[in-house]
Scaffold this motif. Structure first.
Motif, PDB file in Angstrom:
ATOM      1  N   GLY A  23       0.819  -1.201   0.000  1.00 41.17           N
ATOM      2  CA  GLY A  23       0.000   0.000   0.000  1.00 41.17           C
ATOM      3  C   GLY A  23       0.852   1.250   0.000  1.00 41.17           C
ATOM      4  O   GLY A  23       1.952   1.281  -0.524  1.00 41.17           O
ATOM      5  N   GLU A  24       0.317   2.295   0.614  1.00 43.23           N
ATOM      6  CA  GLU A  24       0.999   3.586   0.656  1.00 43.23           C
ATOM      7  C   GLU A  24       1.847   3.688   1.923  1.00 43.23           C
ATOM      8  O   GLU A  24       1.348   3.472   3.028  1.00 43.23           O
ATOM      9  CB  GLU A  24      -0.022   4.715   0.614  1.00 43.23           C
ATOM     10  N   LEU A  25       3.122   4.018   1.751  1.00 37.71           N
ATOM     11  CA  LEU A  25       4.027   4.241   2.877  1.00 37.71           C
ATOM     12  C   LEU A  25       4.245   5.740   2.983  1.00 37.71           C
ATOM     13  O   LEU A  25       5.058   6.321   2.283  1.00 37.71           O
ATOM     14  CB  LEU A  25       5.362   3.532   2.668  1.00 37.71           C
ATOM     15  N   ASP A  26       3.469   6.352   3.869  1.00 42.00           N
ATOM     16  CA  ASP A  26       3.560   7.795   4.023  1.00 42.00           C
ATOM     17  C   ASP A  26       3.315   8.164   5.484  1.00 42.00           C
ATOM     18  O   ASP A  26       3.124   7.298   6.340  1.00 42.00           O
ATOM     19  CB  ASP A  26       2.583   8.510   3.092  1.00 42.00           C
ATOM     20  N   TYR A  27       3.351   9.439   5.738  1.00 39.05           N
ATOM     21  CA  TYR A  27       3.219   9.951   7.103  1.00 39.05           C
ATOM     22  C   TYR A  27       1.934   9.471   7.782  1.00 39.05           C
ATOM     23  O   TYR A  27       1.938   9.175   8.972  1.00 39.05           O
ATOM     24  CB  TYR A  27       3.271  11.483   7.074  1.00 39.05           C
ATOM     25  N   ASP A  28       0.856   9.366   7.030  1.00 39.57           N
ATOM     26  CA  ASP A  28      -0.418   8.944   7.612  1.00 39.57           C
ATOM     27  C   ASP A  28      -0.361   7.531   8.196  1.00 39.57           C
ATOM     28  O   ASP A  28      -1.126   7.213   9.097  1.00 39.57           O
ATOM     29  CB  ASP A  28      -1.540   9.014   6.571  1.00 39.57           C
ATOM     30  N   ARG A  29       0.507   6.698   7.673  1.00 44.52           N
ATOM     31  CA  ARG A  29       0.651   5.324   8.175  1.00 44.52           C
ATOM     32  C   ARG A  29       1.906   5.164   9.016  1.00 44.52           C
ATOM     33  O   ARG A  29       2.340   4.050   9.292  1.00 44.52           O
ATOM     34  CB  ARG A  29       0.710   4.349   7.002  1.00 44.52           C
ATOM     35  N   GLY A  30       2.479   6.275   9.437  1.00 39.81           N
ATOM     36  CA  GLY A  30       3.759   6.255  10.136  1.00 39.81           C
ATOM     37  C   GLY A  30       3.816   5.358  11.347  1.00 39.81           C
ATOM     38  O   GLY A  30       4.731   4.543  11.484  1.00 39.81           O
ATOM     39  N   ASP A  31       2.859   5.473  12.253  1.00 37.08           N
ATOM     40  CA  ASP A  31       2.886   4.665  13.469  1.00 37.08           C
ATOM     41  C   ASP A  31       2.781   3.180  13.152  1.00 37.08           C
ATOM     42  O   ASP A  31       3.501   2.355  13.719  1.00 37.08           O
ATOM     43  CB  ASP A  31       1.757   5.080  14.421  1.00 37.08           C
ATOM     44  N   GLU A  32       1.892   2.845  12.235  1.00 35.19           N
ATOM     45  CA  GLU A  32       1.684   1.440  11.848  1.00 35.19           C
ATOM     46  C   GLU A  32       2.945   0.823  11.249  1.00 35.19           C
ATOM     47  O   GLU A  32       3.386  -0.258  11.649  1.00 35.19           O
ATOM     48  CB  GLU A  32       0.530   1.360  10.853  1.00 35.19           C
ATOM     49  N   VAL A  33       3.527   1.519  10.288  1.00 36.50           N
ATOM     50  CA  VAL A  33       4.708   0.991   9.602  1.00 36.50           C
ATOM     51  C   VAL A  33       5.910   0.972  10.548  1.00 36.50           C
ATOM     52  O   VAL A  33       6.688   0.007  10.560  1.00 36.50           O
ATOM     53  CB  VAL A  33       4.997   1.786   8.316  1.00 36.50           C
ATOM     54  N   SER A  34       6.065   1.994  11.362  1.00 36.81           N
ATOM     55  CA  SER A  34       7.166   2.021  12.336  1.00 36.81           C
ATOM     56  C   SER A  34       7.068   0.845  13.300  1.00 36.81           C
ATOM     57  O   SER A  34       8.077   0.226  13.646  1.00 36.81           O
ATOM     58  CB  SER A  34       7.165   3.336  13.111  1.00 36.81           C
ATOM     59  N   ALA A  35       5.855   0.515  13.726  1.00 37.77           N
ATOM     60  CA  ALA A  35       5.656  -0.625  14.631  1.00 37.77           C
ATOM     61  C   ALA A  35       6.046  -1.931  13.942  1.00 37.77           C
ATOM     62  O   ALA A  35       6.632  -2.822  14.572  1.00 37.77           O
ATOM     63  CB  ALA A  35       4.205  -0.680  15.104  1.00 37.77           C
ATOM     64  N   GLN A  36       5.737  -2.063  12.662  1.00 49.03           N
ATOM     65  CA  GLN A  36       6.116  -3.269  11.928  1.00 49.03           C
ATOM     66  C   GLN A  36       7.636  -3.392  11.822  1.00 49.03           C
ATOM     67  O   GLN A  36       8.189  -4.481  11.989  1.00 49.03           O
ATOM     68  CB  GLN A  36       5.495  -3.263  10.536  1.00 49.03           C
ATOM     69  N   VAL A  37       8.294  -2.289  11.559  1.00 48.44           N
ATOM     70  CA  VAL A  37       9.754  -2.307  11.458  1.00 48.44           C
ATOM     71  C   VAL A  37      10.365  -2.624  12.819  1.00 48.44           C
ATOM     72  O   VAL A  37      11.283  -3.445  12.928  1.00 48.44           O
ATOM     73  CB  VAL A  37      10.287  -0.973  10.886  1.00 48.44           C
ATOM     74  N   ASP A  38       9.845  -2.018  13.876  1.00 46.14           N
ATOM     75  CA  ASP A  38      10.345  -2.308  15.227  1.00 46.14           C
ATOM     76  C   ASP A  38      10.161  -3.781  15.576  1.00 46.14           C
ATOM     77  O   ASP A  38      11.027  -4.396  16.202  1.00 46.14           O
ATOM     78  CB  ASP A  38       9.649  -1.432  16.265  1.00 46.14           C
ATOM     79  N   SER A  39       9.045  -4.357  15.156  1.00 49.75           N
ATOM     80  CA  SER A  39       8.788  -5.774  15.394  1.00 49.75           C
ATOM     81  C   SER A  39       9.830  -6.634  14.688  1.00 49.75           C
ATOM     82  O   SER A  39      10.304  -7.637  15.229  1.00 49.75           O
ATOM     83  CB  SER A  39       7.379  -6.128  14.918  1.00 49.75           C
ATOM     84  N   ALA A  40      10.197  -6.236  13.487  1.00 49.20           N
ATOM     85  CA  ALA A  40      11.224  -6.978  12.744  1.00 49.20           C
ATOM     86  C   ALA A  40      12.570  -6.905  13.453  1.00 49.20           C
ATOM     87  O   ALA A  40      13.312  -7.889  13.516  1.00 49.20           O
ATOM     88  CB  ALA A  40      11.335  -6.440  11.324  1.00 49.20           C
ATOM     89  N   PHE A  41      12.895  -5.755  14.021  1.00 43.58           N
ATOM     90  CA  PHE A  41      14.161  -5.597  14.739  1.00 43.58           C
ATOM     91  C   PHE A  41      14.175  -6.357  16.061  1.00 43.58           C
ATOM     92  O   PHE A  41      15.229  -6.758  16.529  1.00 43.58           O
ATOM     93  CB  PHE A  41      14.461  -4.120  15.001  1.00 43.58           C
ATOM     94  N   ALA A  42      13.025  -6.560  16.644  1.00 42.76           N
ATOM     95  CA  ALA A  42      12.950  -7.256  17.930  1.00 42.76           C
ATOM     96  C   ALA A  42      13.522  -8.663  17.832  1.00 42.76           C
ATOM     97  O   ALA A  42      14.072  -9.185  18.802  1.00 42.76           O
ATOM     98  CB  ALA A  42      11.503  -7.295  18.423  1.00 42.76           C
TER      99      ALA A  42
END
Length: 130
Positions: A23-42
């Motif tokens: 989908g769209e990776l932009d500021y509006d989805r920032g929290d959602e996408v950041s959480a997914q990336v943080d989950s990957a780093f965990a």
């Protein structure tokens, strides 16, 4: 975007984590996408593959997120691979910002997995007689 469309990172038997974004990776989805990336780093993977093949739009927010992810992986001795095939929108963003030369890019997931395997298994050195 539902959780089924972006389920979070998958861990391959090789220890590589694959995060599929869509989908769209932009500021509006920032929290959602950041959480997914943080989950990957965990999971602390040696290699993180970010599958961007289903991303329809990406802006400076997405680019910033990917640059931070790249730096986090390098700082920890790991590798970040962006996998395609990249959509025109993502390709245009990377080319316009010259970050297509900054990131490790793979044309598809199988190639990203080969790159991950090569990263984890550096070439053997010759230890023959001197």
């Amino acid at each position: 975007m539902t959780d089924d469309e972006n389920p979070g990172p998958n861990r391959l038997a090789t220890g590589t984590s694959v995060l599929t974004l869509s989908g769209e990776l932009d500021y509006d989805r920032g929290d959602e996408v950041s959480a997914q990336v943080d989950s990957a780093f965990a999971a602390r993977p040696p290699v993180l593959v970010v599958d961007l093949s289903r991303v329809t739009f990406a802006d400076s927010f997405a680019l910033r997120l990917l640059i931070i992810a790249h730096r986090r992986m390098r700082t920890g001795g790991g590798l970040l691979v962006l996998a395609g095939p990249l959509t025109e929108a993502v390709s245009r963003l990377l080319e316009a910002t010259a970050t297509d030369r900054y990131f490790t890019l793979a044309p598809d997931l199988p190639e990203a997995e080969r790159m991950a395997a090569a990263f984890r298994s550096p070439p053997a050195t010759d230890t023959g007689p001197a």
